[in-house]
Structure formats: structure tokens, C-alpha cells
Design a protein around this motif. Structure first.
Motif, short mmCIF file in Angstrom:
data_model
loop_
_atom_site.label_atom_id
_atom_site.label_comp_id
_atom_site.label_asym_id
_atom_site.label_seq_id
_atom_site.Cartn_x
_atom_site.Cartn_y
_atom_site.Cartn_z
N GLN A 122 26.29 -13.46 28.83
CA GLN A 122 25.08 -12.99 30.01
C GLN A 122 23.71 -12.62 29.17
N VAL A 123 23.98 -11.76 28.32
CA VAL A 123 22.83 -11.19 27.80
C VAL A 123 22.15 -12.14 26.85
N ARG A 124 23.06 -13.04 26.21
CA ARG A 124 22.34 -14.14 25.47
C ARG A 124 21.65 -15.14 26.44
N SER A 125 22.20 -15.34 27.46
CA SER A 125 21.48 -16.38 28.60
C SER A 125 20.21 -15.50 28.81
N ALA B 190 22.16 -18.78 36.66
CA ALA B 190 21.40 -17.68 36.00
C ALA B 190 20.87 -16.87 37.07
N TRP B 191 20.07 -17.35 37.73
CA TRP B 191 19.01 -16.68 38.60
C TRP B 191 19.42 -16.67 40.07
N ASN C 111 25.23 -11.96 35.81
CA ASN C 111 24.33 -12.97 35.41
C ASN C 111 23.24 -12.37 35.06
N PRO C 112 22.28 -13.31 34.20
CA PRO C 112 20.92 -13.00 34.08
C PRO C 112 20.14 -12.19 35.05
N LEU C 113 20.21 -12.74 36.31
CA LEU C 113 19.51 -12.01 37.33
C LEU C 113 19.99 -10.67 37.77
N GLY D 286 16.21 -16.91 28.63
CA GLY D 286 15.61 -17.38 29.96
C GLY D 286 16.63 -17.90 30.86
N GLY D 287 17.83 -17.84 30.50
CA GLY D 287 18.96 -18.55 31.26
C GLY D 287 18.95 -19.96 31.41
N ARG D 288 18.33 -20.46 30.25
CA ARG D 288 18.19 -22.08 29.91
C ARG D 288 19.87 -22.29 29.81
N GLY D 289 19.97 -23.61 30.40
CA GLY D 289 21.50 -24.40 30.50
C GLY D 289 22.46 -23.69 31.47
#
Length: 217
Positions: free
Chosen positions: A142-145, A156-157, A81-83, A149-152
Motif C-alpha cells: 500500500q505504501v508503493r501504491s 486506493a482512495w 490503503n493509500p487514503l 498515486g494509487g494507480r491501478g
């Protein structure tokens, strides 16, 4: 991931792009990291690191192993995930900076860093970026997220366990490989450097004692 799924990946059954990329990461790139790692340790031993750059360079090697080991451990146990992508990208950048520090330390000492060792370093430096590129292709959503900034994405974090855990057998094999090919040889290197440093300090104290005795006589 069940044992049967792992076996299917290893055999190449029903291969598509995602499966092929996963197989490359699990059975190619990660185990392949052990070979140049061992070769680099052999170069350090051959050029007698304990008598040249010594404990400082060996500790830098330990730091580099930790910088690679942390994202590997998280990737094997957690969901991408983004984190996790941020951790992977950050540790890759820090690892590259540490690699430059490592080479500068060796070059500024009496240890010879020859063409073979430099070529081994090129493999060690490229492997994290190869792994990252493959993971980012495999998890483009997940790269797009991450770029947004993980919005939506409420998760994500957060570090989350994998939806399909890797088989205990695979994890045990990788753990054994890390122990035999990374922890054991580089632990031996650090121990050898510390022992050599203690011998040098002892010889220095003995010389000072002799000189002091000569001055007092």
C-alpha cells in the motif's frame, strides 16, 4: 480478526514477522500510549495548569488527542490503503506542529515545563511515528501504491472496512482504556481550567466594582 485469532496473536502461536508486528501494534504500542498520556496529565496538574497557561493550553491538549484519535479509530476499523496512509501521515505532521504550539504556549506562560515533562513529551511525540513505521512495513504494497498515486487500485482512495474485523472484546478494552486514561483525565483538566478562569473573571469584576464604588464616594 476472530477471537481465536486474537488469542493466537496474544499467545505468540505461529509467530512470523507480520504477526509479531501486529501484536506489537495491538498489545504494545497502542495500550502503551496511555501511560505517558496519564503521566503528562499528572505533570500539568502538578504545575497547576489552571493558574498558568490555563484553558488555552488545555484546549490544545484536547486538539492533540483528536489528532491522534482520528487515525487510531480509522485504523482499527478500516483497511490500510493509500487514503488511510495519507490520513495517518497528514495527522502525524499536524500533531507534531500542534505539539510545538503546545510547548510554546506552556513556556510563554508561568507554567514550569521541567525535564521530566519534556521527557514524557518525547515518548508522546515518538509513538505516532513508531506506529506509522510499523504499519508501513506491514503494508509495503500500500505504501508503493501511495507513491504511485494509487494507480491501478480502484479502492486506493476509499475508506473500506477491514477484511478481518478486530474482536469486539479488544475494541471494548481499547475504548475503555481511552475513556479512563485520556477522556476522563483531560476532560477533568479542561473543566478545572474553565472553573479557574471563571473565578479570575469574577475576582476582576469584584475589584472593578470596589474601585468604582470608591471613586463614587
Amino acid at each position: 480478526m476472530s477471537r481465536g485469532q486474537a488469542a493466537d496473536i496474544a499467545r505468540g502461536a505461529g509467530v512470523d514477522v507480520d504477526v509479531a508486528t501486529t501484536r506489537f501494534l495491538l498489545y504494545g504500542l497502542l495500550p502503551g500510549w496511555f501511560v505517558p498520556g496519564l503521566a503528562d496529565w499528572a505533570m500539568h496538574r502538578r504545575t497547576r495548569i489552571e493558574d498558568t497557561a490555563g484553558t488555552k493550553e488545555s484546549l490544545i491538549h484536547a486538539l492533540m488527542m483528536a489528532e491522534v484519535g482520528l487515525p487510531i479509530a480509522l485504523t482499527l476499523s478500516c483497511r490500510i490503503n493509500p487514503l488511510l496512509l495519507s490520513v495517518q501521515l497528514g495527522t502525524a505532521a499536524v500533531h507534531e506542529a500542534t505539539a510545538l504550539w503546545d510547548v510554546r504556549t506552556a513556556v510563554n506562560s508561568d507554567r514550569e515545563v521541567g525535564p521530566v515533562e519534556q521527557h514524557i513529551h518525547s515518548f508522546l511525540e515518538s509513538l505516532p511515528f513508531g506506529a506509522l513505521a510499523s504499519l508501513m512495513c506491514l503494508h509495503a504494497d500500500q505504501v508503493r501504491s501511495l507513491l504511485r498515486g494509487g494507480r491501478g487500485d480502484p479502492d486506493a482512495w476509499r475508506l473500506l472496512p477491514r477484511r478481518r474485523p478486530l474482536s469486539p472484546g479488544y475494541l471494548a478494552g481499547i475504548g475503555l482504556g481511552i475513556g479512563l486514561c485520556v477522556v476522563l483525565p483531560y476532560g477533568e483538566e479542561l473543566l478545572r481550567c474553565r472553573r479557574a478562569a471563571r473565578r479570575r473573571r469574577r475576582r476582576t469584576r469584584d475589584r472593578k466594582a470596589v474601585l468604582k464604588g470608591m471613586e463614587g464616594s
